[in-house]
Design a protein around this motif. Structure first.
Motif, PDB file in Angstrom:
ATOM      1  N   ASP A   1       7.606  -4.001  -7.465  1.00 54.73           N
ATOM      2  CA  ASP A   1       7.494  -2.746  -8.196  1.00 54.73           C
ATOM      3  C   ASP A   1       8.738  -1.919  -7.930  1.00 54.73           C
ATOM      4  O   ASP A   1       9.498  -2.180  -6.994  1.00 54.73           O
ATOM      5  CB  ASP A   1       6.246  -1.974  -7.763  1.00 54.73           C
ATOM      6  CG  ASP A   1       5.642  -1.172  -8.907  1.00 54.73           C
ATOM      7  OD1 ASP A   1       6.369  -0.920  -9.888  1.00 54.73           O
ATOM      8  OD2 ASP A   1       4.454  -0.804  -8.817  1.00 54.73           O
ATOM      9  N   VAL A   2       8.935  -0.905  -8.779  1.00 57.26           N
ATOM     10  CA  VAL A   2      10.081  -0.020  -8.641  1.00 57.26           C
ATOM     11  C   VAL A   2       9.660   1.221  -7.863  1.00 57.26           C
ATOM     12  O   VAL A   2       8.723   1.917  -8.263  1.00 57.26           O
ATOM     13  CB  VAL A   2      10.639   0.393 -10.022  1.00 57.26           C
ATOM     14  CG1 VAL A   2      11.842   1.321  -9.851  1.00 57.26           C
ATOM     15  CG2 VAL A   2      11.027  -0.837 -10.833  1.00 57.26           C
ATOM     16  N   VAL A   3      10.326   1.472  -6.740  1.00 59.09           N
ATOM     17  CA  VAL A   3      10.086   2.687  -5.973  1.00 59.09           C
ATOM     18  C   VAL A   3      11.116   3.714  -6.436  1.00 59.09           C
ATOM     19  O   VAL A   3      12.314   3.576  -6.184  1.00 59.09           O
ATOM     20  CB  VAL A   3      10.229   2.433  -4.457  1.00 59.09           C
ATOM     21  CG1 VAL A   3       9.979   3.730  -3.673  1.00 59.09           C
ATOM     22  CG2 VAL A   3       9.262   1.351  -4.008  1.00 59.09           C
ATOM     23  N   LEU A   4      10.645   4.722  -7.140  1.00 58.27           N
ATOM     24  CA  LEU A   4      11.554   5.647  -7.812  1.00 58.27           C
ATOM     25  C   LEU A   4      12.272   6.552  -6.829  1.00 58.27           C
ATOM     26  O   LEU A   4      11.674   7.136  -5.927  1.00 58.27           O
ATOM     27  CB  LEU A   4      10.788   6.518  -8.814  1.00 58.27           C
ATOM     28  CG  LEU A   4      10.191   5.832 -10.040  1.00 58.27           C
ATOM     29  CD1 LEU A   4       9.567   6.876 -10.960  1.00 58.27           C
ATOM     30  CD2 LEU A   4      11.238   5.029 -10.798  1.00 58.27           C
ATOM     31  N   HIS A   5      13.575   6.676  -7.047  1.00 59.58           N
ATOM     32  CA  HIS A   5      14.362   7.699  -6.366  1.00 59.58           C
ATOM     33  C   HIS A   5      13.925   9.057  -6.917  1.00 59.58           C
ATOM     34  O   HIS A   5      13.481   9.155  -8.071  1.00 59.58           O
ATOM     35  CB  HIS A   5      15.847   7.458  -6.649  1.00 59.58           C
ATOM     36  CG  HIS A   5      16.775   8.345  -5.893  1.00 59.58           C
ATOM     37  ND1 HIS A   5      17.099   9.617  -6.319  1.00 59.58           N
ATOM     38  CD2 HIS A   5      17.465   8.153  -4.742  1.00 59.58           C
ATOM     39  CE1 HIS A   5      17.933  10.161  -5.462  1.00 59.58           C
ATOM     40  NE2 HIS A   5      18.176   9.299  -4.487  1.00 59.58           N
TER      41      HIS A   5
ATOM     42  N   PRO B   1       0.832  -1.211   0.000  1.00 56.20           N
ATOM     43  CA  PRO B   1       0.000   0.000   0.000  1.00 56.20           C
ATOM     44  C   PRO B   1       0.858   1.248   0.000  1.00 56.20           C
ATOM     45  O   PRO B   1       2.035   1.231   0.364  1.00 56.20           O
ATOM     46  CB  PRO B   1      -0.796  -0.126   1.302  1.00 56.20           C
ATOM     47  CG  PRO B   1       0.092  -0.961   2.195  1.00 56.20           C
ATOM     48  CD  PRO B   1       0.774  -1.931   1.278  1.00 56.20           C
ATOM     49  N   GLY B   2       0.238   2.373  -0.397  1.00 54.48           N
ATOM     50  CA  GLY B   2       0.942   3.659  -0.390  1.00 54.48           C
ATOM     51  C   GLY B   2       1.633   3.915  -1.716  1.00 54.48           C
ATOM     52  O   GLY B   2       1.749   3.042  -2.586  1.00 54.48           O
ATOM     53  N   GLY B   3       2.113   5.136  -1.848  1.00 60.40           N
ATOM     54  CA  GLY B   3       2.805   5.513  -3.075  1.00 60.40           C
ATOM     55  C   GLY B   3       1.848   5.973  -4.152  1.00 60.40           C
ATOM     56  O   GLY B   3       0.632   5.767  -4.076  1.00 60.40           O
ATOM     57  N   ILE B   4       2.405   6.607  -5.155  1.00 67.43           N
ATOM     58  CA  ILE B   4       1.635   7.107  -6.286  1.00 67.43           C
ATOM     59  C   ILE B   4       2.064   6.344  -7.532  1.00 67.43           C
ATOM     60  O   ILE B   4       3.219   6.454  -7.956  1.00 67.43           O
ATOM     61  CB  ILE B   4       1.852   8.619  -6.506  1.00 67.43           C
ATOM     62  CG1 ILE B   4       1.444   9.399  -5.257  1.00 67.43           C
ATOM     63  CG2 ILE B   4       1.070   9.110  -7.721  1.00 67.43           C
ATOM     64  CD1 ILE B   4       1.762  10.881  -5.340  1.00 67.43           C
TER      65      ILE B   4
ATOM     66  N   GLY C   1      -6.143   4.462  -9.588  1.00 68.84           N
ATOM     67  CA  GLY C   1      -6.911   3.312  -9.138  1.00 68.84           C
ATOM     68  C   GLY C   1      -6.294   1.973  -9.461  1.00 68.84           C
ATOM     69  O   GLY C   1      -6.946   0.940  -9.294  1.00 68.84           O
ATOM     70  N   ARG C   2      -5.033   1.951  -9.905  1.00 68.17           N
ATOM     71  CA  ARG C   2      -4.431   0.697 -10.332  1.00 68.17           C
ATOM     72  C   ARG C   2      -4.312  -0.281  -9.162  1.00 68.17           C
ATOM     73  O   ARG C   2      -3.931   0.083  -8.075  1.00 68.17           O
ATOM     74  CB  ARG C   2      -3.037   0.950 -10.909  1.00 68.17           C
ATOM     75  CG  ARG C   2      -2.455  -0.255 -11.600  1.00 68.17           C
ATOM     76  CD  ARG C   2      -1.060   0.053 -12.142  1.00 68.17           C
ATOM     77  NE  ARG C   2      -0.102   0.201 -11.054  1.00 68.17           N
ATOM     78  CZ  ARG C   2       1.190   0.483 -11.250  1.00 68.17           C
ATOM     79  NH1 ARG C   2       1.637   0.688 -12.483  1.00 68.17           N
ATOM     80  NH2 ARG C   2       2.005   0.617 -10.240  1.00 68.17           N
TER      81      ARG C   2
END
Length: 230
Positions: free
Chosen positions: A115-119, A88-91, A228-229
């Motif tokens: 998933d990739v959490v972008l710097h 959960p969380g993130g855009i 909403g993904r």
């Protein structure tokens, strides 16, 4: 990194305009209380374009210059990003073809469920490509409008007036397209003629127009912010 991308984009316009002896201001940056801190940058052109060759050069120089900075920034940022299990969380962000290719080169295949959490540097590169895509919309006073008019001449108006309707349809997936459609309906899709509009566009520039179309497609994301993904 983001200001570098935006600044180089506008300096591309500026240097192309000066090369054609067009009266133009240096770039101005617009600070804003937005999630990226700016409304971007702009230059003010204070004299008419002499011919369509000059208009084409000024229009395409910005997106090409900006993309040449945005792609390395994205790849450097991806190298500092993390691959984590989906949670959960993130855009969530839409993935253009350039983004997918850069992520595959830098990070390899992302496992299913991750998933990739972008710097922040990678996010700046993503925004840079997103801005490049928006600027290449082929209508009005956008860079894409300049390029399209230079390529199409008198046929430009017929094609450009269809663009806001296409954006309305795309608004089904992302509401931001509705904003851009509204702006084009209000500001208009027309483009002023150049001083010597009868001067034909050179063959090399016509070929380079295909590069502009390709860059638009590679940077394009139909739903840049799929909230909403999942």
């Amino acid at each position: 990194p983001l200001l570098s991308i935006l600044g180089v984009h506008e300096m591309g316009h500026y240097t192309a305009a000066r090369r054609h002896k067009v009266d133009v201001t240096p770039p101005f940056f617009l600070p804003a209380p937005s999630f990226i801190g700016t409304f971007g940058a702009f230059i003010r052109i204070r004299s008419a374009m002499p011919h369509r060759n000059a208009l084409f050069d000024v229009g395409i120089a910005g997106p090409l210059a900006g993309a040449m900075v945005a792609i390395p920034v994205l790849m450097i940022g991806l190298g500092m990003s993390e691959v984590r299990a989906v949670g959960p969380g993130g855009i969530p962000l839409g993935e253009s073809l350039i983004f997918k290719a850069a992520a595959w080169v830098v990070l390899g295949q992302v496992p299913k469920g991750y998933d990739v959490v972008l710097h922040p540097v990678a996010f700046a590169g993503w925004i840079g490509l997103f801005v490049t895509m928006l600027n290449l919309i082929p209508s009005g006073q956008l860079d894409g409008g300049h390029i399209a008019y230079a390529l199409l001449g008198d046929r430009y108006a017929e094609a450009a007036r269809l663009v806001p309707y296409a954006l309305l349809l795309m608004g089904i997936l992302w509401a931001g397209w509705l904003v851009w459609a509204g702006l084009l309906f209000i500001l208009g899709t027309r483009h002023p003629r150049t001083a010597f509009d009868e001067v034909p566009l050179s063959a090399g520039r016509k070929a380079l127009g295909g590069v502009a179309v390709l860059l638009f497609l590679l940077c394009f994301s139909l739903n840049p912010f799929p909230i909403g993904r999942g």
